[in-house]
Scaffold this motif. Structure first.
Motif, PDB file in Angstrom:
ATOM      1  N   ARG A   3       0.828  -1.210   0.000  1.00  0.00           N
ATOM      2  CA  ARG A   3       0.000   0.000   0.000  1.00  0.00           C
ATOM      3  C   ARG A   3       0.863   1.260   0.000  1.00  0.00           C
ATOM      4  O   ARG A   3       0.574   2.214  -0.697  1.00  0.00           O
ATOM      5  N   GLN A  37      -6.555   5.287 -11.762  1.00  0.00           N
ATOM      6  CA  GLN A  37      -6.046   4.335 -10.771  1.00  0.00           C
ATOM      7  C   GLN A  37      -6.614   4.664  -9.392  1.00  0.00           C
ATOM      8  O   GLN A  37      -7.064   3.778  -8.675  1.00  0.00           O
ATOM      9  N   HIS A  39      -9.362   6.385  -8.755  1.00  0.00           N
ATOM     10  CA  HIS A  39     -10.803   6.109  -8.798  1.00  0.00           C
ATOM     11  C   HIS A  39     -11.077   4.627  -8.573  1.00  0.00           C
ATOM     12  O   HIS A  39     -11.984   4.268  -7.815  1.00  0.00           O
ATOM     13  N   VAL A  40     -10.311   3.769  -9.225  1.00  0.00           N
ATOM     14  CA  VAL A  40     -10.487   2.318  -9.082  1.00  0.00           C
ATOM     15  C   VAL A  40     -10.224   1.896  -7.636  1.00  0.00           C
ATOM     16  O   VAL A  40     -10.987   1.119  -7.052  1.00  0.00           O
ATOM     17  N   GLU A  41      -9.160   2.418  -7.052  1.00  0.00           N
ATOM     18  CA  GLU A  41      -8.836   2.064  -5.672  1.00  0.00           C
ATOM     19  C   GLU A  41      -9.887   2.597  -4.696  1.00  0.00           C
ATOM     20  O   GLU A  41     -10.208   1.927  -3.712  1.00  0.00           O
ATOM     21  N   GLN A  43     -13.089   2.997  -5.393  1.00  0.00           N
ATOM     22  CA  GLN A  43     -14.247   2.130  -5.577  1.00  0.00           C
ATOM     23  C   GLN A  43     -14.046   0.812  -4.839  1.00  0.00           C
ATOM     24  O   GLN A  43     -14.969   0.311  -4.185  1.00  0.00           O
ATOM     25  N   SER A  44     -12.862   0.264  -4.928  1.00  0.00           N
ATOM     26  CA  SER A  44     -12.553  -0.980  -4.227  1.00  0.00           C
ATOM     27  C   SER A  44     -12.651  -0.783  -2.715  1.00  0.00           C
ATOM     28  O   SER A  44     -13.193  -1.628  -1.999  1.00  0.00           O
ATOM     29  N   ALA A  45     -12.128   0.324  -2.231  1.00  0.00           N
ATOM     30  CA  ALA A  45     -12.184   0.620  -0.796  1.00  0.00           C
ATOM     31  C   ALA A  45     -13.621   0.785  -0.327  1.00  0.00           C
ATOM     32  O   ALA A  45     -13.980   0.332   0.767  1.00  0.00           O
ATOM     33  N   GLY A  47     -16.164  -0.757  -1.525  1.00  0.00           N
ATOM     34  CA  GLY A  47     -16.723  -2.100  -1.461  1.00  0.00           C
ATOM     35  C   GLY A  47     -16.341  -2.850  -0.200  1.00  0.00           C
ATOM     36  O   GLY A  47     -17.077  -3.718   0.262  1.00  0.00           O
ATOM     37  N   GLN A  48     -15.203  -2.511   0.365  1.00  0.00           N
ATOM     38  CA  GLN A  48     -14.710  -3.190   1.560  1.00  0.00           C
ATOM     39  C   GLN A  48     -15.067  -2.456   2.852  1.00  0.00           C
ATOM     40  O   GLN A  48     -14.933  -3.018   3.933  1.00  0.00           O
ATOM     41  N   LYS A  55     -16.650   5.097   5.574  1.00  0.00           N
ATOM     42  CA  LYS A  55     -17.384   5.473   4.359  1.00  0.00           C
ATOM     43  C   LYS A  55     -17.416   6.992   4.191  1.00  0.00           C
ATOM     44  O   LYS A  55     -17.289   7.503   3.083  1.00  0.00           O
ATOM     45  N   ARG A  62     -13.407  11.089  -2.339  1.00  0.00           N
ATOM     46  CA  ARG A  62     -14.010  11.205  -3.675  1.00  0.00           C
ATOM     47  C   ARG A  62     -14.290  12.675  -4.015  1.00  0.00           C
ATOM     48  O   ARG A  62     -14.028  13.122  -5.132  1.00  0.00           O
TER      49      ARG A  62
END
Length: 183
Positions: A3, A37, A39-41, A43-45, A47-48, A55, A62
């Protein structure tokens, strides 16, 4: 460890892009790749994420990223873009996002304006309805920083729409917070 390495790689890529941008050399694909990259991370965060405070922090990241994208496209000062983008990275790569301070950073080129909205935000954060209003609250707080920076740099005409957006988001957050048990 991975990380931290990813964080530094993204930061170096972003700084390199910003430095190049400051010299007016076109590098949109590199900048977009770095932002994609993140944005993708994010979105993944999301989800978890299980904790409301986590949140909230991710939603704030964001909003900071949206602000950074705007500042980049508006050809803002390099150091301003770096400070905004650093807010995103600090949240995204924090070990314990839920333990981060819920206070929103006021960047050096901004200032505190609309004390009434900041007071409302602080009230929502300590209510149980925060769990229903965290998204709008995070966006409103970043918009308040953004609007104050616009006001300080360019005047009221450039900031009024962002202030209006912050106020609408705060009104939504208050409504959601007060009606959380019925939603």
């Amino acid at each position: 460890m991975l990380r931290v390495a990813t964080k530094h790689l993204l930061w170096l890529t972003a700084v390199g892009v910003v430095l190049t941008h400051a010299n007016e050399a076109p590098v949109p694909s590199t900048y977009q790749a770095s932002q994609q990259q993140v944005h993708v991370e994010l979105q993944s965060a999301f989800g978890q994420a299980t904790d409301i405070k986590e949140k909230y922090q991710l939603e704030k990241a964001r909003a900071w990223l949206s602000y950074a994208d705007h500042a980049y496209s508006a050809k803002a000062k390099r150091q301003n873009i770096e400070l905004i983008y650093q807010q995103v990275l600090d949240i995204l790569y924090a070990d314990q996002r839920a333990n981060l301070s819920v206070e929103t950073a006021i960047l050096p080129f901004s200032q505190v304006m609309r004390h009434d909205l900041w007071t409302r935000a602080e009230r929502i954060k300590v209510q149980t309805g925060f769990q229903c209003a965290y998204k709008e609250l995070a966006q409103a707080e970043v918009n308040l920083v953004w609007a104050a920076a616009e006001y300080r740099q360019l005047g009221w005409r450039h900031s009024r729409e962002i202030f209006a957006s912050a106020e609408r988001l705060m009104d939504q957050a208050i409504y959601l917070s007060e009606n959380c048990s019925t939603l």
